[in-house]
Design a protein around this motif. Structure first.
Motif, PDB file in Angstrom:
ATOM      1  N   TYR A 214       2.887   0.757   2.630  1.00 25.63           N
ATOM      2  CA  TYR A 214       1.931  -0.263   1.780  1.00 25.63           C
ATOM      3  C   TYR A 214       2.587  -1.620   1.945  1.00 25.63           C
ATOM      4  CZ  TYR A 214       1.178   3.784  -1.071  1.00 25.63           C
ATOM      5  OH  TYR A 214       0.050   4.981  -1.376  1.00 25.63           O
ATOM      6  N   ALA A 215       3.606  -1.707   2.862  1.00 25.10           N
ATOM      7  CA  ALA A 215       3.671  -3.256   3.187  1.00 25.10           C
ATOM      8  C   ALA A 215       2.857  -3.673   3.085  1.00 25.10           C
ATOM      9  CB  ALA A 215       5.410  -3.160   3.442  1.00 25.10           C
ATOM     10  N   GLU A 216       2.141  -3.455   4.692  1.00 29.36           N
ATOM     11  CA  GLU A 216       1.007  -4.397   5.325  1.00 29.36           C
ATOM     12  C   GLU A 216      -0.375  -3.813   4.083  1.00 29.36           C
ATOM     13  OE1 GLU A 216      -2.358  -3.145   8.763  1.00 29.36           O
ATOM     14  OE2 GLU A 216      -0.204  -1.613   8.525  1.00 29.36           O
ATOM     15  N   HIS A 217      -0.347  -2.758   3.665  1.00 27.87           N
ATOM     16  CA  HIS A 217      -1.447  -3.171   2.251  1.00 27.87           C
ATOM     17  C   HIS A 217      -1.473  -3.598   1.075  1.00 27.87           C
ATOM     18  CE1 HIS A 217      -4.466  -2.102  -0.644  1.00 27.87           C
ATOM     19  NE2 HIS A 217      -3.637  -1.440  -1.153  1.00 27.87           N
ATOM     20  N   HIS A 218       0.231  -3.872   0.508  1.00 30.43           N
ATOM     21  CA  HIS A 218      -0.083  -4.454  -0.028  1.00 30.43           C
ATOM     22  C   HIS A 218      -0.151  -5.841   0.108  1.00 30.43           C
ATOM     23  CE1 HIS A 218       1.509  -6.365  -3.761  1.00 30.43           C
ATOM     24  NE2 HIS A 218       2.730  -6.883  -2.943  1.00 30.43           N
ATOM     25  N   PHE A 219       0.954  -6.966   1.361  1.00 31.27           N
ATOM     26  CA  PHE A 219       0.499  -7.956   1.602  1.00 31.27           C
ATOM     27  C   PHE A 219      -0.834  -8.783   2.204  1.00 31.27           C
ATOM     28  CE2 PHE A 219       5.032  -7.528   3.464  1.00 31.27           C
ATOM     29  CZ  PHE A 219       5.751  -7.347   2.344  1.00 31.27           C
ATOM     30  N   ALA A 220      -1.764  -7.861   2.797  1.00 28.23           N
ATOM     31  CA  ALA A 220      -2.910  -7.561   2.499  1.00 28.23           C
ATOM     32  C   ALA A 220      -3.513  -7.659   1.482  1.00 28.23           C
ATOM     33  CB  ALA A 220      -3.681  -7.551   3.542  1.00 28.23           C
ATOM     34  N   ARG A 221      -3.979  -7.845   0.254  1.00 23.95           N
ATOM     35  CA  ARG A 221      -4.340  -7.442  -0.664  1.00 23.95           C
ATOM     36  C   ARG A 221      -3.625  -8.720  -1.745  1.00 23.95           C
ATOM     37  NH1 ARG A 221      -5.730  -2.451  -4.284  1.00 23.95           N
ATOM     38  NH2 ARG A 221      -3.757  -1.772  -4.496  1.00 23.95           N
TER      39      ARG A 221
ATOM     40  N   ALA B 197       7.519  -7.742   7.002  1.00 23.07           N
ATOM     41  CA  ALA B 197       6.783  -6.345   7.995  1.00 23.07           C
ATOM     42  C   ALA B 197       7.510  -5.693   9.071  1.00 23.07           C
ATOM     43  CB  ALA B 197       5.191  -6.894   7.680  1.00 23.07           C
ATOM     44  N   LYS B 198       7.255  -7.345   9.840  1.00 22.19           N
ATOM     45  CA  LYS B 198       8.614  -6.560  11.078  1.00 22.19           C
ATOM     46  C   LYS B 198       9.750  -6.164  11.411  1.00 22.19           C
ATOM     47  CE  LYS B 198      10.048  -9.337  15.926  1.00 22.19           C
ATOM     48  NZ  LYS B 198      11.703  -8.154  14.972  1.00 22.19           N
ATOM     49  N   GLN B 199      10.516  -6.565  10.051  1.00 26.68           N
ATOM     50  CA  GLN B 199      11.812  -5.783   9.723  1.00 26.68           C
ATOM     51  C   GLN B 199      11.238  -4.452   9.398  1.00 26.68           C
ATOM     52  OE1 GLN B 199      14.819  -8.432   7.749  1.00 26.68           O
ATOM     53  NE2 GLN B 199      12.914  -9.719   7.343  1.00 26.68           N
ATOM     54  N   VAL B 200      10.689  -4.053   8.530  1.00 29.41           N
ATOM     55  CA  VAL B 200      10.088  -2.990   8.116  1.00 29.41           C
ATOM     56  C   VAL B 200       9.825  -1.949   9.587  1.00 29.41           C
ATOM     57  CG1 VAL B 200       9.095  -1.593   7.011  1.00 29.41           C
ATOM     58  CG2 VAL B 200       9.636  -3.314   5.961  1.00 29.41           C
ATOM     59  N   ARG B 201       8.741  -2.713  10.788  1.00 21.00           N
ATOM     60  CA  ARG B 201       8.670  -1.905  11.100  1.00 21.00           C
ATOM     61  C   ARG B 201       9.712  -2.144  12.698  1.00 21.00           C
ATOM     62  NH1 ARG B 201       4.059  -5.744  11.509  1.00 21.00           N
ATOM     63  NH2 ARG B 201       4.925  -7.197  12.820  1.00 21.00           N
ATOM     64  N   ASP B 202      10.814  -2.704  12.684  1.00 22.71           N
ATOM     65  CA  ASP B 202      11.505  -2.597  13.288  1.00 22.71           C
ATOM     66  C   ASP B 202      12.724  -1.146  12.895  1.00 22.71           C
ATOM     67  OD1 ASP B 202      10.781  -4.493  14.756  1.00 22.71           O
ATOM     68  OD2 ASP B 202      12.240  -5.922  13.901  1.00 22.71           O
ATOM     69  N   LEU B 203      12.783  -1.265  11.181  1.00 24.69           N
ATOM     70  CA  LEU B 203      13.213   0.303  11.349  1.00 24.69           C
ATOM     71  C   LEU B 203      12.786   1.724  11.827  1.00 24.69           C
ATOM     72  CD1 LEU B 203      14.288  -0.835   7.736  1.00 24.69           C
ATOM     73  CD2 LEU B 203      15.555  -0.585   9.613  1.00 24.69           C
TER      74      LEU B 203
ATOM     75  N   ALA C   4     -10.768  -8.929  -6.074  1.00 23.44           N
ATOM     76  CA  ALA C   4     -11.204  -9.101  -4.948  1.00 23.44           C
ATOM     77  C   ALA C   4      -9.876  -8.568  -4.654  1.00 23.44           C
ATOM     78  CB  ALA C   4     -10.605 -10.772  -4.059  1.00 23.44           C
ATOM     79  N   ALA C   5      -8.806  -8.002  -5.296  1.00 20.25           N
ATOM     80  CA  ALA C   5      -7.574  -7.712  -5.091  1.00 20.25           C
ATOM     81  C   ALA C   5      -8.131  -6.258  -5.253  1.00 20.25           C
ATOM     82  CB  ALA C   5      -6.540  -7.547  -6.189  1.00 20.25           C
ATOM     83  N   GLU C   6      -8.632  -5.370  -6.107  1.00 16.05           N
ATOM     84  CA  GLU C   6      -9.653  -3.803  -6.613  1.00 16.05           C
ATOM     85  C   GLU C   6     -10.520  -3.774  -5.499  1.00 16.05           C
ATOM     86  OE1 GLU C   6     -11.277  -4.845 -10.462  1.00 16.05           O
ATOM     87  OE2 GLU C   6      -8.947  -4.990 -11.785  1.00 16.05           O
ATOM     88  N   THR C   7     -11.073  -4.262  -4.656  1.00  9.98           N
ATOM     89  CA  THR C   7     -11.419  -3.737  -3.916  1.00  9.98           C
ATOM     90  C   THR C   7     -11.237  -3.157  -2.379  1.00  9.98           C
ATOM     91  OG1 THR C   7     -12.613  -6.118  -2.773  1.00  9.98           O
ATOM     92  CG2 THR C   7     -14.114  -4.938  -5.184  1.00  9.98           C
TER      93      THR C   7
END
Length: 285
Positions: A54-61, A85-91, A139-142
């Protein structure tokens, strides 16, 4: 540490971005409730995977929205996203290497601080730029976490009814949060097979997600019961288990399950699987 309560003060004024933030809040609250639970590690793994997705998706949106409305601090905001995002990936990587190396309570301070500061501070900076900007909202909704565009081919998450069967309340809540995050509102939760059968007898269920072990019962018994009912013969069924072995998968499929996934699950993987099963059954919601 208390659970996070969403308030309108946290709103950035863009409904679809607020919905993303609410999903992230719910995932962190799921983590909070799992502390000390007998299945804490399984719940923690699924929450970390979902947070990563969700972080990856939300940040991209968010970045797409800021790009469309020509937000001047886009690059600085993007750098912050990459760091978070890196901190979440590291966890998650630490968890993947050794499930016992990461505890739910050890993640909560970082995640609470990360989310609250991100929403209530940095995200408020772009608020004035996106409110009332229809192109940015479009753009966000697509964009979707699964890559399936909303209403593509008649597919709509908000028309789907899902039954989740798991004896662990915290894991049921994680699955509920993931489903609600894409717009599923008709979610039924069962803690045992009797509750599950009663809900299926009542009708209106479009998909079943069941754990292999439901207390002292087996989710495979529920699958066998479903497949023995002519009215439920085409009902898509996904079985989850904490054990990923070929024999386990084969046993679930032989019992009549349509698909099998190992816990901890990823949000994106779960949703893509559910969408595919619906389409394969030819019963678009």
């Amino acid at each position: 540490m208390a659970v996070i309560t969403w308030s309108e003060m946290m709103s950035v004024g863009v409904p679809i971005l607020d919905a993303d933030h609410k999903t992230l809040v719910s995932l962190i609250n799921n983590l909070h409730r799992s502390v000390g639970d007998r299945e804490e590690y399984a719940t923690l793994g699924s929450v970390l995977k979902a947070l990563e997705d969700y972080a990856e998706h939300h940040f991209a949106r968010e970045e797409r929205v800021m790009e469309v409305c020509r937000y001047p601090s886009l690059e600085a905001h993007s750098r912050m996203h990459r760091n978070l995002a890196k901190q979440v990936r590291d966890l998650k990587s630490r968890y993947d290497l050794d499930r016992t190396a990461v505890r739910a309570k050890d993640c909560l301070t970082f995640l609470n601080k990360w989310l609250i500061e991100h929403i209530c501070s940095t995200d408020m900076d772009y608020r004035a730029w996106v409110i009332g900007h229809p192109e940015a909202l479009l753009a966000a909704e697509t964009m979707s976490i699964t890559g399936i565009r909303p209403n593509a081919g008649g597919f709509s998450w908000n028309r789907l009814s899902v039954l989740v069967v798991d004896d662990n309340e915290n894991f049921r809540r994680v699955l509920q949060t993931i489903l609600e995050g894409v717009g599923v509102t008709n979610i039924h939760l069962a803690a045992n097979l009797d509750e599950a059968r009663a809900l299926l007898n009542a009708g209106g269920i479009g998909q079943v997600v069941t754990d292999w072990h439901v207390g002292v019962e087996s989710g495979l018994d529920l699958v066998t019961w479903i497949r023995g009912r002519p009215d439920l013969a085409r009902l898509p069924v996904l079985v989850l288990s904490g054990h990923e072995r070929m024999a386990v998968r084969d046993q679930a499929l032989a019992a009549g399950a349509d698909e099998f996934m190992e816990k901890p699950i990823s949000a994106r993987g779960l949703l893509i699987c559910l969408a595919r099963l619906i389409r394969e059954k030819g019963e678009t919601p």
